[in-house]
Write a protein that holds these residues in place. Structure first.
Motif, mmCIF file in Angstrom:
data_model
loop_
_atom_site.group_PDB
_atom_site.id
_atom_site.type_symbol
_atom_site.label_atom_id
_atom_site.label_comp_id
_atom_site.label_asym_id
_atom_site.label_seq_id
_atom_site.Cartn_x
_atom_site.Cartn_y
_atom_site.Cartn_z
ATOM 1 N N PHE A 1 12.995 56.865 46.076
ATOM 2 C CA PHE A 1 12.883 58.136 46.781
ATOM 3 C C PHE A 1 13.342 57.989 48.070
ATOM 4 C CE2 PHE A 1 10.092 60.206 43.749
ATOM 5 C CZ PHE A 1 10.897 60.926 42.648
ATOM 6 N N ARG A 2 13.439 56.684 48.838
ATOM 7 C CA ARG A 2 13.821 56.520 50.177
ATOM 8 C C ARG A 2 15.187 56.484 50.237
ATOM 9 N NH1 ARG A 2 9.623 52.551 49.753
ATOM 10 N NH2 ARG A 2 11.026 50.836 49.503
ATOM 11 N N HIS A 3 15.899 56.851 48.839
ATOM 12 C CA HIS A 3 17.557 56.866 49.027
ATOM 13 C C HIS A 3 17.795 58.157 49.108
ATOM 14 C CE1 HIS A 3 17.695 52.317 49.211
ATOM 15 N NE2 HIS A 3 16.413 52.524 48.296
ATOM 16 N N ALA A 4 18.546 58.788 49.800
ATOM 17 C CA ALA A 4 18.821 60.352 49.560
ATOM 18 C C ALA A 4 19.494 60.696 48.354
ATOM 19 C CB ALA A 4 19.677 60.652 50.930
ATOM 20 N N THR A 5 20.363 59.916 48.127
ATOM 21 C CA THR A 5 21.585 60.307 46.891
ATOM 22 C C THR A 5 20.521 60.385 45.554
ATOM 23 O OG1 THR A 5 23.463 59.251 47.734
ATOM 24 C CG2 THR A 5 23.518 59.506 45.188
ATOM 25 N N ALA B 1 13.427 53.129 39.521
ATOM 26 C CA ALA B 1 14.253 54.082 39.637
ATOM 27 C C ALA B 1 14.352 54.583 37.888
ATOM 28 C CB ALA B 1 15.859 53.682 40.092
ATOM 29 N N VAL B 2 14.404 53.521 37.066
ATOM 30 C CA VAL B 2 14.373 54.025 35.627
ATOM 31 C C VAL B 2 13.301 54.818 35.226
ATOM 32 C CG1 VAL B 2 14.481 52.684 33.356
ATOM 33 C CG2 VAL B 2 15.916 51.737 35.185
ATOM 34 N N ALA B 3 11.957 54.212 35.850
ATOM 35 C CA ALA B 3 10.763 54.953 35.291
ATOM 36 C C ALA B 3 10.569 56.140 35.940
ATOM 37 C CB ALA B 3 9.530 53.960 35.841
ATOM 38 N N LYS C 1 4.994 44.977 43.250
ATOM 39 C CA LYS C 1 3.903 45.787 44.222
ATOM 40 C C LYS C 1 4.668 46.229 45.331
ATOM 41 C CE LYS C 1 -0.409 45.215 46.408
ATOM 42 N NZ LYS C 1 -1.532 44.522 46.854
ATOM 43 N N ALA C 2 5.803 45.438 45.872
ATOM 44 C CA ALA C 2 6.472 45.855 46.918
ATOM 45 C C ALA C 2 7.435 46.901 46.837
ATOM 46 C CB ALA C 2 7.201 44.617 47.704
ATOM 47 N N ASP C 3 8.038 46.908 45.600
ATOM 48 C CA ASP C 3 8.914 47.998 45.430
ATOM 49 C C ASP C 3 8.414 49.123 45.237
ATOM 50 O OD1 ASP C 3 11.030 45.867 43.036
ATOM 51 O OD2 ASP C 3 10.949 46.023 45.392
ATOM 52 N N GLY C 4 7.148 49.189 44.403
ATOM 53 C CA GLY C 4 6.296 50.616 44.152
ATOM 54 C C GLY C 4 7.238 51.754 43.308
ATOM 55 N N ILE C 5 6.736 52.483 42.710
ATOM 56 C CA ILE C 5 7.238 53.514 41.986
ATOM 57 C C ILE C 5 7.941 54.606 42.727
ATOM 58 C CG2 ILE C 5 5.273 55.076 41.987
ATOM 59 C CD1 ILE C 5 7.515 54.295 38.840
#
Length: 558
Positions: free
Chosen positions: A18-22, A151-153, A10-14
């Motif tokens: 996207f918070r990581h610019a690369t 990220a995989v999803a 839940k904390a990670d979230g889908i």
């Protein structure tokens, strides 16, 4: 392994990656590239239906795109683990761009033939095959480990967002401007991703040990997988899903032409329905993983896919077919994300590319082989019969879970740690060997069975990290004395083997040592079978000077 904690999911979230610019920049560029690939796919499949009425040839378009993945995935995975993944991805995209450009040129000159179309699809597929292991294993370099499942999803969502609009757009492009325009758009949309990756400042992780040769790296990858039960289970389940479920992918042009009596627009619409479902599936994968175990989720996907294929087979209405394909796309996407997460989180970073390559090989191989088989069945019995047979096989496939249940996985954090080298007094080169390691334990007789059971797990991790000829023996004159023995080809292979052990594998070593009794510690012997020479790759290759490349540090027990 344990299931991922609910609070963590839940904390990670889908959207966390996207918070990581690369990751964000590469993801957006890959969305355009995927859009181009889907438009090209519509053009290639429809071009084949216009050149021939053979269902075999139409299904072979999918085979030509997927077969290279099965054939070259393991070398591609080894290359991904050995070299700069960013450069490998760029080179791979260059191969696919070459194929797309050739397709465009030949179609524009009206020189395309069925066999030439298949050959160029094979070339494009070869670029994808080389790209996939480097692409998927590079995701862990763009986001932290806790965001990896999301990220995989999201990478799956990128492809399926394109699938939700790309086929319909491809159908319109083919209907209005022809297949030449579809191939040209595909070629142009590779360029933004290539530019984004060129500008990515990847920070490679330096290794104290030199990389393996390509041949040895492939052998290491195969050996790891063969001694990793959790990965083998995922690969078998993925292949089954690819063979049975791939029918809907391979036969969709024929569903549009024969069952729905439509043209390129109809084909694009039903592909978009499948892609829309895949997006829905990917967006809900976090919730599925929170509520269901991996095994329960995979079973539900297979059953739902089977029901959806029954509906597609009996339907002659576009709306009903589209609704069924939305369901099929959703569970198809969920299944592949679950398989991919299972592989990535079951393999340490040093072998991730090769593990993913094996996954790509068996899944794509399953789809490629299945596509050819379903095309043959269609030629003999018709599209509807082929889809009903595939549906029946999908509906019984969950029975595999009784023997091969999906492994439970958690967020990756179990990585190897570099150890100091063992103390030696003999001049060694990196190729000195073979090396024999003997570890002596003294175990109370009442603990003999428990100790022997633990050593079976230790055998697997020693072998998957590079050891061979492993054995455990008990002294018949002194029943408390046990000797573990294994070989490594060279001194360098031994250093790699001992530095590949993850924290959970080292914990097995500690558990074995905890069985040891007596005043003396566990005794470790490292012996060279060729004490006055080293392994030569060629008979006339000279030995290095004595003392060169000598290892003389202190290290851990084994």
């Amino acid at each position: 392994m344990t299931e991922t904690p609910r609070s963590q999911i839940k904390a990670d979230g889908i959207t966390a990656p996207f918070r990581h610019a690369t990751f964000r920049r590469i993801w957006l560029a890959s969305l355009l590239s995927n859009l181009g690939a889907l438009i090209r796919g519509v053009g290639a499949a429809w071009a084949m239906t216009q050149m021939t009425s053979s269902a075999d040839m139409v299904a072979l378009v999918q085979t030509a795109l997927m077969l290279p993945v099965m054939l070259i995935s393991m070398p591609a995975g080894a290359i991904a683990d050995m070299y700069d993944r960013r450069r490998i991805i760029l080179f791979s995209l260059g191969i696919s761009l070459t194929g797309a450009t050739a397709l465009t040129t030949l179609a524009w000159l009206d020189l395309i033939t069925p066999n030439l179309l298949l050959a160029l699809c094979f070339l494009v597929g070869s670029g994808v095959a080389l790209l996939d292991p480097a692409w998927q294993s590079s995701v862990s370099e763009q986001v932290p480990s806790e965001a990896l499942p999301a990220a995989v999803a999201l990478n799956g969502i990128s492809y399926n967002l394109a699938r939700s609009v790309g086929p319909a757009l491809g159908g319109i492009v083919v209907a209005v401007a022809g297949v030449v325009a579809a191939f040209a758009i595909n070629a142009l949309l590779y360029l933004p991703l290539m530019l984004t990756l060129f500008l990515w400042k990847r920070a490679p992780e330096p290794s104290r040990l030199p990389p393996e040769s390509l041949h040895r790296a492939i052998v290491s990858g195969v050996r790891y997988i063969m001694n990793a039960p959790s990965i083998k289970i995922v690969l078998i389940r993925a292949m089954v899903m690819g063979v049975f479920g791939g029918a809907v992918i391979a036969l969709m042009p024929l569903v549009a032409r024969d069952l729905l009596q439509g043209g390129a627009e109809t084909y694009g619409i039903i592909l978009s329905a499948f892609g829309l479902g895949a997006v829905i599936g990917a967006l809900n994968i976090t919730e599925v993983r929170k509520r269901m175990t991996g095994e329960a989720a995979v079973r539900a996907c297979a059953l739902s896919m089977g029901c959806a294929l029954v509906a597609v087979a009996i339907s002659h209405q576009r709306l009903l077919t589209a609704v069924a394909l939305v369901l099929a796309g959703a569970v198809w996407m969920m299944a592949w994300v679950l398989f991919s997460i299972g592989v990535q989180l079951s393999a340490p970073r040093w072998v991730t590319g090769r593990a993913l390559a094996a996954y790509q090989a068996v899944s794509s191989g399953g789809i490629a082989v299945g596509s050819g088989a379903w095309g043959h069945v269609t030629d003999v019995a018709g599209v509807d019969v082929a889809l009903l047979l595939a549906a029946a096989l999908l509906l019984v496939s969950p029975l595999l879970g009784l023997w091969l249940p999906m492994p439970r996985v958690s967020a990756r954090g179990d990585e190897p740690e570099m150890l100091e080298d063992p103390k030696v007094r003999l001049a060694l080169t990196r190729r000195s060997g073979p090396l024999v390691v003997e570890i002596e334990y003294r175990v109370a007789q009442e603990n003999a069975r428990s100790f022997h059971s633990l050593m079976q797990d230790i055998q697997l991790f020693r072998q998957r990290n590079g050891a061979y000829g492993w054995s455990i023996a008990r002294d018949i004159a002194d029943p408390e004395l046990w000797t573990e023995r294994y070989h490594c080809p060279t001194w360098l292979d031994y250093l790699r083997q001992r530095n590949r052990a993850t924290s959970s594998e080292r914990a097995l070593d500690e558990r074995a040592s905890a069985f040891h009794i007596g005043p003396e510690p566990v005794r470790v012997r490292r012996m060279l079978e060729r004490p006055f020479g080293s392994v030569r790759w060629k008979e006339d290759a000279p030995d290095r000077a004595a003392g060169q490349d000598v290892q003389s540090k202190h290290g851990a027990a084994s």
